[in-house]
Design a protein around this motif. Structure first.
Motif, PDB file in Angstrom:
ATOM      1  N   ARG A   1       0.798  -1.191  -0.178  1.00 34.61           N
ATOM      2  CA  ARG A   1      -0.028   0.109  -0.111  1.00 34.61           C
ATOM      3  C   ARG A   1       0.814   1.272   0.054  1.00 34.61           C
ATOM      4  NH1 ARG A   1      -3.560  -1.116   5.161  1.00 34.61           N
ATOM      5  NH2 ARG A   1      -4.467   0.863   4.531  1.00 34.61           N
ATOM      6  N   ARG A   2       0.379   2.095  -0.701  1.00 35.58           N
ATOM      7  CA  ARG A   2       1.351   3.530  -1.037  1.00 35.58           C
ATOM      8  C   ARG A   2       0.593   4.693   0.034  1.00 35.58           C
ATOM      9  NH1 ARG A   2       4.221   5.204  -5.330  1.00 35.58           N
ATOM     10  NH2 ARG A   2       5.185   7.224  -4.748  1.00 35.58           N
ATOM     11  N   PHE A   3       1.684   5.066   0.898  1.00 36.98           N
ATOM     12  CA  PHE A   3       1.193   6.114   1.950  1.00 36.98           C
ATOM     13  C   PHE A   3       2.139   7.272   1.934  1.00 36.98           C
ATOM     14  CE2 PHE A   3       0.376   1.653   3.833  1.00 36.98           C
ATOM     15  CZ  PHE A   3      -0.863   2.093   4.515  1.00 36.98           C
ATOM     16  N   ARG A   4       1.457   8.232   2.289  1.00 40.44           N
ATOM     17  CA  ARG A   4       2.038   9.642   2.412  1.00 40.44           C
ATOM     18  C   ARG A   4       2.084  10.243   3.806  1.00 40.44           C
ATOM     19  NH1 ARG A   4       0.896  14.490  -1.768  1.00 40.44           N
ATOM     20  NH2 ARG A   4      -1.041  14.287  -0.414  1.00 40.44           N
ATOM     21  N   LEU A   5       3.213  10.543   4.554  1.00 39.94           N
ATOM     22  CA  LEU A   5       3.059  11.117   5.946  1.00 39.94           C
ATOM     23  C   LEU A   5       3.692  12.554   5.913  1.00 39.94           C
ATOM     24  CD1 LEU A   5       4.619   7.831   7.591  1.00 39.94           C
ATOM     25  CD2 LEU A   5       2.167   8.360   7.657  1.00 39.94           C
ATOM     26  N   VAL A   6       2.975  13.138   6.566  1.00 41.00           N
ATOM     27  CA  VAL A   6       3.334  14.557   6.752  1.00 41.00           C
ATOM     28  C   VAL A   6       3.355  14.872   8.330  1.00 41.00           C
ATOM     29  CG1 VAL A   6       2.768  16.910   6.256  1.00 41.00           C
ATOM     30  CG2 VAL A   6       2.288  15.230   4.524  1.00 41.00           C
ATOM     31  N   ARG A   7       4.451  15.337   8.715  1.00 42.76           N
ATOM     32  CA  ARG A   7       4.596  15.458  10.391  1.00 42.76           C
ATOM     33  C   ARG A   7       5.119  16.747  10.606  1.00 42.76           C
ATOM     34  NH1 ARG A   7       3.719  11.558  14.122  1.00 42.76           N
ATOM     35  NH2 ARG A   7       3.702   9.357  13.284  1.00 42.76           N
ATOM     36  N   SER A   8       4.854  17.391  11.682  1.00 42.51           N
ATOM     37  CA  SER A   8       5.259  18.818  12.000  1.00 42.51           C
ATOM     38  C   SER A   8       5.678  18.672  13.579  1.00 42.51           C
ATOM     39  CB  SER A   8       4.539  19.987  11.762  1.00 42.51           C
ATOM     40  OG  SER A   8       5.159  20.977  12.071  1.00 42.51           O
ATOM     41  N   PRO A   9       6.801  18.997  14.060  1.00 43.53           N
ATOM     42  CA  PRO A   9       6.974  18.750  15.645  1.00 43.53           C
ATOM     43  C   PRO A   9       6.582  20.019  16.183  1.00 43.53           C
ATOM     44  CG  PRO A   9       9.217  19.536  14.356  1.00 43.53           C
ATOM     45  CD  PRO A   9       8.008  19.223  13.312  1.00 43.53           C
ATOM     46  N   GLN A  10       6.476  19.987  17.531  1.00 46.41           N
ATOM     47  CA  GLN A  10       6.344  21.175  18.333  1.00 46.41           C
ATOM     48  C   GLN A  10       7.404  22.264  18.050  1.00 46.41           C
ATOM     49  OE1 GLN A  10       4.939  20.445  22.541  1.00 46.41           O
ATOM     50  NE2 GLN A  10       6.173  21.960  23.004  1.00 46.41           N
TER      51      GLN A  10
END
Length: 1012
Positions: A88-97
């Motif tokens: 399965r193809r995923f895209r993760l977008v994260r931003s730290p505090q």
């Protein structure tokens, strides 16, 4: 798992957005992540970990400082990662505090951590979750491993596996436990140990309960333990059934003794009853004889006092006849005194009434007493009452007059204040236009100065930048000169190191025959000619170089080249920086730039102050204009209110004069000037007259009551046969004396009757006629019988209680032993099992705990997997050995590692390996551990692998073996990224992801297809 694309923004050393296309890099299968020390190579791997798990590995994760210091103030840190997991193809977008400037006002605010998890379905990205916990569960479930396991499997950590290779067993235990999650086995150890402790405490509690029960048995039976029990454990006695048999014997002996005492007790009770009957009969006869003697003596005494009793009866009769006379006598005396008091009150009330009338009229009072006095009082009271009624009716008009006077004074005061206010407002209306003109002129002058602020501001900014560049140019030029000198020195060291290495290599080649001869043994074949006979082997000189010395010389060359490369990179960066600073600084000196900056700053500040002053002056102008408008409005209102108050004052004055005329007409015929005083005086006259009339009526009633009481007293004296009041008073007695007399008469009569009745009783007469009994002998016999019966009763009761208590204790013992038996058996089993899993049992040969045994088994798997690669890398020379025995100074066994050298046949400590050998063994151990962990946790297949290790300690031959192993890792389409700054690696791996750092602009990324 395969990574496709990575995007990093304001994260770590990357201030701007950088992109990494891993699909492009995967074409070569093996790529190099290179760059200067501190440029941010490891930060690329941190970004991958952060996108997946929201955290970075190792100590960097504890700092909680992930945002780039070079990023723009409002730019949010962000990591985007596209990857395939489980097909399965995923895209993760994260931003730290992170902390950003507030959008309104000054200060900063904290932005919390965010995540967006999307999946590509049907050609479009669909959001799956924006929650941190949900995304974490999803990624962990798909990969089948946590952050620590992922870093150990997909990112072989920099410098950690040489430490793991040489670590003590306790340190390996900590790492392996975290990777293989063997906490459940320690939990089993704790549960087994806790279960053994619980059962031990329960068994000890039962043993203590048995001791307490046996203590109660000793107390109840008043005995001691059998001598053969000394030194024998309670559990042994219980298992031999000795305790139960002993208690049964005690209970049977006590029961037989109780039966014997019961028979003796019954016989003693029968003898006691017979003795008590005889003693009671004797005491009864003696008591009746004593009563008869006392009654005869009393009767004779009472009969001799009969004359005195007759006198008491006569005196009591006279007292009773005088009792009705006394109340009437007191009533007549009180009535006479009341008549006298009524006369005094009547005279005083008449005097007060005529005094009040005199005060009201202002004339002499009429005389008190006589017929004329009563005739004069009534009409005078009527006249005053009429005058008072008319004054009371006019009292509200007087209150209105007082109010009108107060209102008139108040209105006059307000009118005077309004007159002064109107005059002040008129003066303000005349003065304000001049002040408005002055402020308008001030605004025009300040606006002309403020229009130059933008020009001066730009000039200050330009001069500030040029001045800073000039100062930095001087400092960096000096640094560049120092770096140039260091670069020349480094080049000299490289040349010297290479010459030394080549000299050693040439000398070793020259003496290779002697080196081969040193390895020959009698009977072994020569590796050159194959002969087993060695007549004249070459001799190795004492100063001949060895392979180890050649490797050390080569390592010095690599270190010198690495240092030269670092200084050369630093020199090139400084040249670029100095050139840029020279373009920005120009030809002016720092002193000229400082003077120009001071002048421009002063002009800019003056323009800023003018702009600030404009705002204040405009505010004052607006305030003055508003004040003029308000002053004109207030002046008009004051004139209007002044006219209204003048009309109101005229109306109040007219009404006040009308009411004054009316009141004067009422008060003129009287001596009073105030209606309230007149009303109060009239009310006082009416009250005094009413009191005088009431006092006269009370006097008549008192005289009538006195006459009636005297007649009643005369009639009562005749009825009670008294000649006068004095005779009745003489016959009377006080209440206490009368009661004493009555009691004396009644007591004498009662005692006489009682004495005669006692002598007439048949039992008393019979007792007086019989013999007197011997009471002492009867009482002594009864006491002896009671003592004997009490002793037997106490003994029987005591033995009965003892029997019942022993029976109850036998039941308690049976219950206790029944409950203790399974606990005792379970404790034995649990204690043996706890000793086994804790490594304390004789059956546990290695003395390993359960968790240590599991980790030792896992470490054996890791060693087996590592040896497959280690054999190829070292041409079969080295193998890792897993030892289950505990080394000295180690508290845990089963996790020791040794390195077997097949050339010498000896196993030695990993600490004896050289730098290059340690790296090769550590790398194989890391790859083996990665294989075992991946097999353990399952999850998705890892198609992207990073190796963050240093390769500078390897010679060319060893590096070839390592490169062959890395090439083998690409099987099945896997992409391998190697993190290193060694120059040799850049020449061997053409596909590279290069990280470049800049002091002012941070780091950047680019892909290179050739040698750097």
């Amino acid at each position: 798992m395969r990574i496709h694309h990575l995007s990093i923004q304001a994260f770590g050393p990357f201030p701007d957005r950088v992109e990494v296309d891993f699909d492009d890099l995967s074409g070569a299968g093996l790529f190099l992540l290179s760059g200067a020390t501190g440029a941010g190579k490891t930060s690329v791997l941190d970004a991958v970990c952060f996108a997946l798990y929201g955290d970075v590995p190792g100590d960097r994760g504890t700092a909680r400082r992930l945002r780039s210091d070079h990023a723009a103030p409002g730019l949010a840190p962000e990591v985007r990662l596209e990857l395939t997991m489980s097909g399965r193809r995923f895209r993760l977008v994260r931003s730290p505090q992170w902390v950003r400037p507030k959008r309104r006002g000054e200060g900063v605010t904290t932005e919390q951590s965010k995540v967006v998890c999307e999946e590509r379905r049907g050609g479009e990205w669909q959001a799956l979750s924006t929650r941190l916990d949900e995304t974490g569960h999803l990624i962990t479930g798909l990969l089948g491993m946590n952050l620590a396991q992922f870093c150990q499997v997909a990112m072989l950590p920099q410098g950690q596996f040489q430490g793991f290779l040489r670590a003590r067993s306790e340190e390996r235990h900590t790492l392996l436990q975290r990777l293989f999650e063997t906490d459940r086995f320690e939990q089993v150890e704790h549960q087994v140990r806790d279960r053994a402790r619980v059962l031990g405490r329960e068994s000890a509690e039962h043993a203590a309960a048995l001791d307490r029960l046996l203590s109660r048995v000793l107390e109840a039976a008043d005995t001691t333990f059998p001598p053969e029990w000394d030194g024998t454990a309670r559990a042994t006695l219980v298992e031999a059934d000795a305790v139960s048999g002993w208690l049964t014997t005690l209970a049977e002996e006590t029961c037989a003794r109780a039966q014997d005492l019961d028979v003796a007790h019954l016989e003693a009770d029968r003898l006691q009853v017979a003795a008590r009957t005889r003693a009671e009969a004797g005491h009864r006869s003696a008591e009746l004889r004593a009563r008869g003697d006392r009654a005869a003596t009393a009767l004779a005494s009472l009969q001799s006092a009969e004359e005195i009793q007759a006198e008491r009866r006569d005196r009591l009769s006279a007292v009773r006849r005088a009792e009705p006379v006394l109340p009437l006598h007191r009533l007549v005396t009180a009535a006479t005194a009341e008549v006298e008091r009524a006369e005094l009150r009547r005279d005083r009330a008449l005097a007060e009434a005529f005094g009040a009338i005199d005060s009201f009229h202002g004339a002499d009072a009429l005389p008190v007493g006589g017929v004329g006095t009563h005739h004069a009082l009534t009409p005078a009271l009527a006249e005053i009452a009429a005058i008072t009624a008319r004054a009371r009716a006019l009292t509200p008009r007087q209150s209105e007059l007082t109010r009108l006077v107060a209102e008139s004074d108040q209105v006059a005061t307000q009118l005077a204040q309004l007159r002064r206010t109107a005059e002040a407002l008129a003066a303000r209306v005349d003065d304000l236009p001049g002040a408005i003109d002055l402020v308008s002129d001030e605004i025009s002058r300040e606006r002309a100065i403020a229009e130059t602020h933008a020009t001066h501001q730009a000039e200050v900014a330009l001069l500030t930048d040029v001045h800073a560049a000039r100062l930095r140019l001087d400092a960096r030029s000096a640094t560049l000169a120092e770096v140039d000198a260091r670069l020349e020195a480094a080049r000299s060291r490289v040349v010297a190191a290479k010459e030394h290495w080549l000299d050693l290599r040439e000398a070793r080649i020259t003496g290779m025959a002697a080196e081969l001869a040193a390895g020959l043994a009698v009977g072994d074949d020569c590796p050159v000619c194959g002969s087993d006979h060695h007549p004249r082997p070459a001799a190795l000189s004492s100063d001949a170089p060895t392979g180890q010395s050649e490797k050390e010389a080569r390592a010095l060359v690599d270190d010198a080249e690495f240092e030269l490369h670092s200084i050369d990179s630093e020199q090139r960066d400084l040249v670029v920086e100095v050139t840029g600073l020279r373009d920005r600084a120009g030809n002016r000196s720092p002193e000229e730039l400082s003077a120009a900056l001071v002048t421009a700053t002063a002009a800019r500040d003056a323009a800023h102050r003018a702009a600030t002053a404009i705002s204040g002056a405009e505010g004052r102008l607006t305030a003055l204009q508003q004040a003029l408008t308000e002053a004109q409005r207030d002046h008009t209102r004051a004139e209007t209110a002044r006219a209204t108050l003048t009309a109101q004052l005229d109306a109040l004055t007219q009404r006040r004069d009308e009411i004054g005329v009316e009141l004067d007409a009422v008060l003129a015929p009287t001596v009073f000037t105030d209606l309230d005083a007149l009303v109060r005086s009239g009310d006082a006259v009416a009250a005094a007259g009413a009191a005088a009339l009431v006092a006269g009526d009370a006097l008549d009633a008192a005289r009538t009551a006195s006459s009636s009481a005297a007649e009643t007293l005369t009639e009562c004296l005749a009825t009670q046969r008294f000649a006068s009041v004095d005779d009745a008073l003489a016959a009377a007695l006080p209440d206490e004396q009368r009661r004493d007399l009555e009691r004396a008469v009644q007591t004498h009569d009662a005692e006489l009757a009682t004495a005669q009745a006692t002598l007439d009783e048949p039992e008393v007469a019979a007792a007086l006629s019989g013999d007197s009994p011997d009471l002492k002998a009867l009482d002594a016999e009864l006491a002896e019988r009671e003592r004997q019966a009490a002793e037997l009763r106490d003994a029987s009761a005591q033995i009965g209680r003892r029997t019942r208590r022993l029976d109850a204790l036998r039941t308690d013992l049976s219950d206790l032993l029944e409950v203790w038996a399974p606990v005792r058996e379970a404790h034995v089993v649990a204690a043996e099992l706890a000793a086994l899993v804790e490594g304390k049992s004789a059956d546990n040969v290695w003395r390993l705990r359960l968790s240590g045994y599991v980790l030792a088994w896992r470490l054996g798997q890791v060693v087996a997997a590592a040896n497959e690669r280690l054999t190829r890398m070292t041409d079969g020379r080295y193998l890792l050995e897993h030892s289950g025995h505990r080394s000295r100074r180690e508290t845990r066994g089963g996790l020791s590692l040794l390195v077997r050298d097949e050339w010498s046949g000896e196993a030695r400590d990993p600490a004896t390996l050289s730098g290059g050998e340690s790296f090769i063994v550590s790398l194989c151990l890391a790859l083996g551990l990665a294989d075992v962990v991946a097999h353990e946790v399952g999850g998705s297949q890892l198609d992207t692998l990073f190796i963050d290790e240093g390769f500078g300690a390897l010679d060319a031959e060893s590096l070839d073996g390592v490169m062959d192993t890395l090439d083998g890792l690409r099987e099945g389409g896997r992409v391998v990224g190697v993190v290193s700054h060694v120059a040799e690696m850049r020449s061997r791996i053409p596909t590279q992801l290069v990280v470049t750092k800049d002091r002012d602009r941070g780091s950047s990324l680019r892909i290179s297809r050739g040698q750097v």
